[in-house]
Design a protein around this motif. Structure first.
Motif, PDB file in Angstrom:
ATOM      1  N   ALA A   1     -73.409  65.651 -49.476  1.00 23.57           N
ATOM      2  CA  ALA A   1     -74.636  65.090 -50.032  1.00 23.57           C
ATOM      3  C   ALA A   1     -75.769  65.296 -49.042  1.00 23.57           C
ATOM      4  N   SER A   2     -76.978  65.354 -49.540  1.00 29.65           N
ATOM      5  CA  SER A   2     -78.176  65.578 -48.725  1.00 29.65           C
ATOM      6  C   SER A   2     -78.027  66.816 -47.853  1.00 29.65           C
ATOM      7  N   ALA A   3     -77.342  67.827 -48.390  1.00 30.41           N
ATOM      8  CA  ALA A   3     -77.139  69.079 -47.673  1.00 30.41           C
ATOM      9  C   ALA A   3     -78.421  69.909 -47.735  1.00 30.41           C
ATOM     10  N   ASN A   4     -78.931  70.288 -46.570  1.00 33.03           N
ATOM     11  CA  ASN A   4     -80.154  71.091 -46.591  1.00 33.03           C
ATOM     12  C   ASN A   4     -79.829  72.473 -47.139  1.00 33.03           C
ATOM     13  N   TYR A   5     -80.626  72.914 -48.081  1.00 33.85           N
ATOM     14  CA  TYR A   5     -80.351  74.165 -48.776  1.00 33.85           C
ATOM     15  C   TYR A   5     -80.370  75.380 -47.857  1.00 33.85           C
ATOM     16  N   VAL A   6     -81.248  75.376 -46.877  1.00 31.89           N
ATOM     17  CA  VAL A   6     -81.398  76.558 -46.030  1.00 31.89           C
ATOM     18  C   VAL A   6     -80.070  76.916 -45.367  1.00 31.89           C
ATOM     19  N   THR A   7     -79.440  75.950 -44.736  1.00 33.87           N
ATOM     20  CA  THR A   7     -78.168  76.192 -44.057  1.00 33.87           C
ATOM     21  C   THR A   7     -77.116  76.723 -45.009  1.00 33.87           C
ATOM     22  N   PHE A   8     -77.028  76.127 -46.174  1.00 32.26           N
ATOM     23  CA  PHE A   8     -75.936  76.463 -47.078  1.00 32.26           C
ATOM     24  C   PHE A   8     -76.185  77.759 -47.845  1.00 32.26           C
ATOM     25  N   LEU A   9     -77.436  78.073 -48.107  1.00 31.77           N
ATOM     26  CA  LEU A   9     -77.747  79.381 -48.689  1.00 31.77           C
ATOM     27  C   LEU A   9     -77.464  80.486 -47.681  1.00 31.77           C
ATOM     28  N   GLN A  10     -77.763  80.244 -46.425  1.00 31.55           N
ATOM     29  CA  GLN A  10     -77.460  81.218 -45.380  1.00 31.55           C
ATOM     30  C   GLN A  10     -75.949  81.401 -45.228  1.00 31.55           C
ATOM     31  N   ALA A  11     -75.211  80.297 -45.260  1.00 28.96           N
ATOM     32  CA  ALA A  11     -73.758  80.373 -45.141  1.00 28.96           C
ATOM     33  C   ALA A  11     -73.162  81.152 -46.299  1.00 28.96           C
ATOM     34  N   ASP A  12     -73.723  80.970 -47.480  1.00 31.59           N
ATOM     35  CA  ASP A  12     -73.250  81.702 -48.656  1.00 31.59           C
ATOM     36  C   ASP A  12     -73.529  83.196 -48.503  1.00 31.59           C
TER      37      ASP A  12
ATOM     38  N   ARG B   1     -86.828  84.185 -47.735  1.00 33.87           N
ATOM     39  CA  ARG B   1     -86.840  85.649 -47.560  1.00 33.87           C
ATOM     40  C   ARG B   1     -88.115  86.095 -46.848  1.00 33.87           C
ATOM     41  N   LYS B   2     -89.225  85.476 -47.169  1.00 30.82           N
ATOM     42  CA  LYS B   2     -90.492  85.826 -46.529  1.00 30.82           C
ATOM     43  C   LYS B   2     -90.428  85.591 -45.031  1.00 30.82           C
ATOM     44  N   GLN B   3     -89.736  84.532 -44.625  1.00 34.60           N
ATOM     45  CA  GLN B   3     -89.636  84.195 -43.205  1.00 34.60           C
ATOM     46  C   GLN B   3     -88.393  84.784 -42.533  1.00 34.60           C
ATOM     47  N   GLY B   4     -87.659  85.613 -43.256  1.00 31.82           N
ATOM     48  CA  GLY B   4     -86.510  86.287 -42.672  1.00 31.82           C
ATOM     49  C   GLY B   4     -85.259  85.452 -42.553  1.00 31.82           C
ATOM     50  N   LEU B   5     -85.197  84.337 -43.257  1.00 31.58           N
ATOM     51  CA  LEU B   5     -84.020  83.476 -43.189  1.00 31.58           C
ATOM     52  C   LEU B   5     -82.947  83.884 -44.189  1.00 31.58           C
ATOM     53  N   LEU B   6     -83.284  84.740 -45.122  1.00 31.14           N
ATOM     54  CA  LEU B   6     -82.329  85.372 -46.031  1.00 31.14           C
ATOM     55  C   LEU B   6     -82.653  86.855 -46.090  1.00 31.14           C
ATOM     56  N   LYS B   7     -81.609  87.675 -46.149  1.00 35.34           N
ATOM     57  CA  LYS B   7     -81.819  89.119 -46.184  1.00 35.34           C
ATOM     58  C   LYS B   7     -81.785  89.685 -47.591  1.00 35.34           C
ATOM     59  N   LYS B   8     -81.047  89.023 -48.465  1.00 34.61           N
ATOM     60  CA  LYS B   8     -80.861  89.544 -49.817  1.00 34.61           C
ATOM     61  C   LYS B   8     -81.392  88.552 -50.852  1.00 34.61           C
TER      62      LYS B   8
END
Length: 316
Positions: free
Chosen positions: A89-100, A299-306
Motif C-alpha cells: 500500500a502507498s507504493a510510490n509508482y516511480v520505484t515500481f514502474l522502474q522495477a517492472d 520518460r522525459k526525465q530519463g527514469l524510464l527507457k521504454k
C-alpha cells in the motif's frame, strides 16, 4: 510532534516482514486468497487501507487483511516479488514502474492510492535560511525519501517550468528529515504529510515551494500494487481487495474527517495535528490516462527507457 519522536519513528517503523513466513498461502477460499498480507507506510497515502479495515470493508469482501508497517515502500519490494507480502500500500509508482521495466517485478496495480493536492508535500527550509525562492535551490542539498523518485521527479518538473536549476538530492527517510534539517545536514527537505506539518510545527520551518503545484497537480503518485502471479492466481481475492480499497477511497474523498480520524491510529500524528494537515486527493477509481501522464514525465526525465501502456498493468 518533536524531532525526537520523528527520529524514534524511524526505529519503530522498521520492516517487520520477517514475521510473514516463507511466502506460502496462509489461507485460501476457492481460487481466491482469504488472507492478504499488506505492507504499508505511515503516510496519508495509506488512509484508505485503514478505513477499509476499520469500516469492515475487507470483512465484507471475505478478506482477512494483515498490515505490516514499513519505512519505505522500496524496502518491501523484494518481499513482494518473493510472495512474502501480497500487496504494498502507498507504493510510490516511480520505484515500481522502474522495477517492472528492469524485470525485477512483474507489476500489477490494484488501485490508485493518492494524487497530488496543494501542500500535501512541501519543500521546507529553516526559518532563517538564505534560500528565498525556488531558484535558490540550484546546487543546494534537498532531502528526499528515495533518490530518483517521485519527489525529485515532481520537484524537477516544477523547477523546469519556472526555469530554475535543480538541487542536489540526498536520501533521508521521512522520519529523519526534521533532525537533518535542524542539524544543517541538508539545506532543505521535501517532506510529505504527516511529516510536513510536523517539521513546520516543531522547527518553524518555512514553506519554500508547494510540491503539489503546477505542472504536477492531480498527478498519481502512489497506489496499491501486487504481482501478476498473485493477481492471476488469486483473481477473486485481488478483485475483492480492489473493491474494498476503492470503496474506502470514495469515503475518504467524500468525508476527509474519516482520514483525519484514522491518522493517529497508524502514524505519529496526534488527533489535534490530524485536524489541520493537508491531505492528498483520494481517487475512487484508477485512471489509466492519468497514469500515462506520470509515465510520460518519467520518460522525459530519463527514469524510464521504454514506453509503458498503464492499461496493461491494471487489475480489472
Amino acid at each position: 510532534m518533536g524531532t525526537g519522536r520523528l527520529a524514534a519513528g524511524a526505529i519503530a517503523l522498521a520492516l517487520v516482514l520477517v514475521a510473514c513466513g516463507d511466502g506460502g498461502d496462509s489461507g485460501s477460499v476457492g481460487d481466491g486468497k482469504q488472507k492478504i498480507r499488506v505492507a504499508a507506510l505511515p503516510l496519508t497515502d495509506a488512509a484508505a487501507l485503514y478505513i477499509a479495515r476499520d469500516r469492515g470493508l475487507f470483512v465484507k469482501e471475505g478478506l482477512d487483511v494483515t498490515i505490516q508497517p514499513v519505512q519505505q515502500s522500496i524496502q518491501a519490494l523484494p518481499a513482494l516479488s518473493k510472495g512474502q507480502v501480497d500487496v504494498i500500500a502507498s507504493a510510490n509508482y516511480v520505484t515500481f514502474l522502474q522495477a517492472d521495466e528492469k524485470g525485477a517485478l512483474d507489476l500489477r496495480i490494484l488501485s490508485e492510492g493518492v494524487r497530488t493536492a496543494p501542500h500535501m508535500m512541501d519543500v521546507l527550509v529553516p526559518k532563517d535560511s538564505p534560500i528565498k525562492t525556488p531558484a535558490d535551490l540550484k546546487g543546494r542539498t534537498v532531502a528526499v525519501n528515495i533518490l530518483n523518485n517521485i519527489q525529485s521527479l515532481t520537484l524537477d518538473a516544477i523547477l523546469d517550468q519556472q526555469g530554475a536549476g535543480h538541487p542536489v538530492y540526498r536520501q533521508i527517510a521521512f522520519p529523519q528529515m526534521g533532525p537533518a534539517l535542524q542539524k544543517g545536514q541538508v539545506d532543505a527537505v521535501h517532506a510529505v504529510e504527516p511529516f510536513d506539518s510536523a517539521i513546520q510545527g516543531e522547527l518553524k520551518a518555512r514553506v519554500l515551494l508547494d510540491g503539489g503545484s503546477a505542472p504536477v497537480q492531480s498527478l498519481p503518485i502512489s497506489g496499491y500494487v501486487t504481482t501478476r502471479a498473485f493477481a492471476e492466481k488469486h483473481a477473486k481475492a485481488a478483485a475483492a481487495f480492489k473493491r474494498a480499497i476503492e470503496a474506502a477511497s470514495k469515503l475518504a474523498a467524500q468525508d476527509p474527517s474519516l482520514v483525519r480520524a484514522e491518522l493517529p491510529k497508524y502514524t505519529k500524528v496526534t488527533a489535534d495535528q490530524a485536524k489541520t494537515i493537508n491531505l492528498p486527493a483520494y481517487p475512487a477509481a484508477t485512471d489509466a490516462a492519468r497514469l500515462r501522464r506520470l509515465i510520460e514525465l518519467m520518460r522525459k526525465q530519463g527514469l524510464l527507457k521504454k514506453p509503458i501502456d498503464p492499461a496493461t498493468l491494471l487489475v480489472k
